[in-house]
Scaffold this motif. Structure first.
Motif, PDB file in Angstrom:
ATOM      1  N   LEU A 261       0.811  -1.220   0.000  1.00 32.94           N
ATOM      2  CA  LEU A 261       0.000   0.000   0.000  1.00 32.94           C
ATOM      3  C   LEU A 261       0.846   1.272   0.000  1.00 32.94           C
ATOM      4  N   LYS A 262       2.127   1.148   0.310  1.00 35.01           N
ATOM      5  CA  LYS A 262       2.979   2.329   0.420  1.00 35.01           C
ATOM      6  C   LYS A 262       2.983   3.207  -0.833  1.00 35.01           C
ATOM      7  N   PRO A 263       3.109   2.624  -2.051  1.00 33.66           N
ATOM      8  CA  PRO A 263       3.125   3.488  -3.245  1.00 33.66           C
ATOM      9  C   PRO A 263       1.838   4.286  -3.429  1.00 33.66           C
ATOM     10  N   TYR A 264       0.765   3.843  -2.764  1.00 36.76           N
ATOM     11  CA  TYR A 264      -0.522   4.532  -2.911  1.00 36.76           C
ATOM     12  C   TYR A 264      -0.809   5.466  -1.740  1.00 36.76           C
ATOM     13  N   HIS A 265       0.148   5.538  -0.778  1.00 35.35           N
ATOM     14  CA  HIS A 265       0.013   6.456   0.358  1.00 35.35           C
ATOM     15  C   HIS A 265      -1.274   6.179   1.137  1.00 35.35           C
ATOM     16  N   ILE A 266      -1.534   4.867   1.355  1.00 38.21           N
ATOM     17  CA  ILE A 266      -2.755   4.440   2.048  1.00 38.21           C
ATOM     18  C   ILE A 266      -2.370   3.645   3.284  1.00 38.21           C
ATOM     19  N   GLN A 267      -3.091   3.877   4.367  1.00 41.22           N
ATOM     20  CA  GLN A 267      -2.973   3.056   5.557  1.00 41.22           C
ATOM     21  C   GLN A 267      -4.350   2.487   5.878  1.00 41.22           C
ATOM     22  N   VAL A 268      -4.382   1.248   6.335  1.00 41.65           N
ATOM     23  CA  VAL A 268      -5.637   0.588   6.673  1.00 41.65           C
ATOM     24  C   VAL A 268      -5.860   0.675   8.169  1.00 41.65           C
ATOM     25  N   SER A 269      -7.034   1.115   8.551  1.00 40.97           N
ATOM     26  CA  SER A 269      -7.432   1.108   9.954  1.00 40.97           C
ATOM     27  C   SER A 269      -8.137  -0.205  10.225  1.00 40.97           C
ATOM     28  N   TRP A 270      -7.443  -1.106  10.905  1.00 42.11           N
ATOM     29  CA  TRP A 270      -7.948  -2.470  11.068  1.00 42.11           C
ATOM     30  C   TRP A 270      -8.916  -2.577  12.245  1.00 42.11           C
ATOM     31  N   PRO A 271     -10.034  -3.283  12.051  1.00 40.28           N
ATOM     32  CA  PRO A 271     -10.925  -3.572  13.181  1.00 40.28           C
ATOM     33  C   PRO A 271     -10.213  -4.463  14.187  1.00 40.28           C
ATOM     34  N   ALA A 272     -10.669  -4.434  15.416  1.00 38.26           N
ATOM     35  CA  ALA A 272     -10.003  -5.193  16.483  1.00 38.26           C
ATOM     36  C   ALA A 272      -9.978  -6.678  16.200  1.00 38.26           C
TER      37      ALA A 272
END
Length: 588
Positions: free
Chosen positions: A560-571
């Protein structure tokens, strides 16, 4: 270049056309193409307002009345104008006599930007091929692929977002090529069609899945009747030979009539059990819940007759029907046997006077073993409830042996005059588009846009087959100021997101409209399949998953780094996150 849709009676004064002469691809415009001895393809101008294209007129047309559509290339002395379309140019002379005074005044003070003229898979392949053949052999239609990557814009269904390598910027997969095909019309392309792949970011249903296929059509200088005639001819021509031939034109019904009679905007007209308004019968009733309903605005008493219901509906079925009404509509539904002694403890039966009973029997044509389902409440809500129960009762009757819906019968219906706007579910004081924000208002309701916009009808139309919507379209807004007003003032949308379309309309757009047929849904109904997934080669599951490739799939933070995206993961997904971050991903 300003647009003008121009009706000119050229009985006299037609001068010779100037400029180049258009050379049609398929031969003379004055004759029809015939693909077979039985079926004739309509002429170039069969579905549009004009009778001829610019650049086509010759001295042989002297004395004829013709209709031309196009853009004003040049005008002089309020007498001469040169009209242009994508086929050529023609000079028009405005007669200078008393009979044409109104026409000359209209021409002199014309605001050209706002002027409007009053005036299974093999079968699927065969049908698609015939549809292409039909459209390709109609003069002026061009098969063009529109882009599937666009920016997110207001209105429509939920769209898939596709990340780009530019920080914070995404593409959108549009759910239809709506804006692209409108821009083609503004650019002078008269007619467009495409077998379009479309997307919706939502789960599957029996008649829908995340990716689907449309036969998409757009036309300039056309009205609603022209679109409908084209589609009827298209379906008639491509209809499978092992089915009974289609009879055209298809019947038409307004949205209000469909809701009042069938409780839905996509009625299955293969069987009766129509909804009847019986409010007048109970004007002076002693039944409290009927009194309460009739005392409120839009309150009504509605009923539906289930033929031979006493023989087919069991007590558990009636209880199930009443529970459905209470759970989903918070309404009461009462079974009444007007010509039968048994009433299954219906609380309303003993309060129906003999005069009311006889009037209901006459009004609803009730027979000995019929059951009447009665409800009361706000008009739309009561109709919608009985519309759901109409289909539920049909299922029950057919499971018990009654034949109501002939599978060999294909009952087409046009539904027209939809509302242009609906109140938002989360904020009923605000409006949203019932179809999409580019749908033109009904000509007779334009004045209501500025006073009572919630009452405006639209030039939207749906094609319904056996209770399923298989196509929908509309005449589009071609006036930039009107489009801006609807977007900014009524819908409160950010018009900057649609600046490209507004600018194009401001250059001068022809009146245009179109329609899209759901190809998968049409094939499903023709073949009698239970779901559209049965007529798609690589369908998605009910949850929208591709079970073969396991899509959608997770992506590591490194990818995901090349797309400048971070995922907010559910618990509850921490384990999956940890596994992805510590794994190596070889080339696939």
């Amino acid at each position: 270049m300003y647009f003008l849709s121009w009706l000119s009676q050229l009985c006299r004064g037609l001068s010779r056309p100037i400029g180049r002469t258009a050379q049609p691809t398929w031969g003379s415009f004055s004759r029809s193409l015939a693909l077979s001895s039985q079926r004739r393809i309509p002429e170039f101008n069969s579905f549009v307002a004009r009778t001829n294209t610019c650049g086509e007129l010759r001295s042989s047309h002297l004395g004829q009345e013709v209709t031309l559509c196009g853009w004003i290339q040049y005008r002089r002395q309020n007498i001469f104008l040169v009209l242009r379309d994508c086929h050529g140019l023609v000079q028009v002379v405005i007669p200078q006599d008393e009979k044409t005074e109104a026409l000359r005044l209209q021409y002199r003070y014309l605001d050209l930007r706002s002027f409007q003229m009053q005036y299974n898979l093999r079968l699927r392949s065969q049908v698609v091929m015939k549809m292409r053949e039909y459209l390709c052999n109609l003069h002026g239609f061009v098969d063009i692929e529109t882009p599937t990557l666009f920016k997110r814009t207001p209105g429509g269904a939920k769209e898939f977002l596709v990340p780009s390598r530019e920080p914070g910027k995404f593409y959108s997969l549009p759910q239809s090529p709506q804006q692209f095909k409108q821009l083609l019309m503004v650019g002078g392309l008269d007619r467009y069609f495409q077998v379009a792949r479309c997307y919706r970011d939502e789960g599957s249903r029996p008649d829908r899945q995340p990716e689907f296929t449309q036969i998409d059509i757009e036309m300039s200088f056309v009205d609603q009747t022209g679109i409908q005639s084209l589609i009827e001819g298209l379906l008639q021509y491509s209809w499978p030979s092992d089915k009974d031939p289609l009879v055209v034109p298809f019947p038409s019904m307004t949205f209000a009539e469909a809701l009042a009679t069938y409780g839905t905007d996509k009625p299955d007209t293969r069987f009766g059990m129509k909804i009847v308004d019986i409010s007048n019968v109970f004007k002076h009733t002693e039944v409290r819940f009927l009194q309460d309903a009739l005392s409120k605005p839009q309150g009504a008493v509605k009923a539906m007759c289930v033929r031979e219901g006493a023989n087919y509906l069991k007590k558990k079925d009636i209880e199930s029907i009443r529970k459905f009404a209470a759970d989903h509509f918070k309404e009461e539904v009462l079974p009444v046997f007007l010509k039968n002694k048994e009433n299954w403890n219906s609380p309303v039966a003993k309060f129906i006077l003999e005069k009311q009973r006889l009037e209901l029997i006459r009004l609803m044509e009730i027979q000995e073993d019929d059951v009447v389902l009665l409800t009361a409440g706000e008009h739309k809500k009561a109709c919608s409830l009985l519309g759901k129960l109409r289909l539920a009762c049909a299922d029950i009757l057919e499971m018990n042996g009654m034949v109501l819906r002939d599978p060999a019968l294909f009952s087409f219906l046009w539904v027209v005059d939809f509302p242009l706007f609906l109140p938002k579910e989360d904020n009923p004081l605000e409006l949203e588009s019932a179809h999409h924000p580019f749908t033109a208002p009904h000509p007779g309701d334009i004045h209501l846009l500025y006073t009572e916009p919630e009452k405006v009808r639209s030039q939207h139309y749906d094609l319904v087959l056996n209770g399923s919507e298989i196509g929908g379209g509309s005449i589009r807004i071609h006036d930039a100021e009107l489009q801006h007003y609807i977007l900014a003032t009524l819908l409160k949308e950010d018009v900057k997101l649609l600046s490209h379309l507004l600018q194009a309309l401001d250059y001068g757009a022809p009146p245009h409209g179109g329609i899209a047929l759901g190809l998968d849904r049409l094939m499903c109904l023709i073949t009698g399949a239970a779901s559209i997934r049965d007529v798609i080669a690589f369908p998605k599951s009910f949850r929208g998953h591709d079970l073969m490739s396991n899509a959608p799939d997770s992506v590591s933070s490194q990818e995901l780094k090349p797309y400048h995206i971070q995922v907010s993961w559910p618990a509850d997904s921490e384990a999956e996150r940890s596994s992805l971050n510590h794994s190596h991903h070889p080339e696939s």
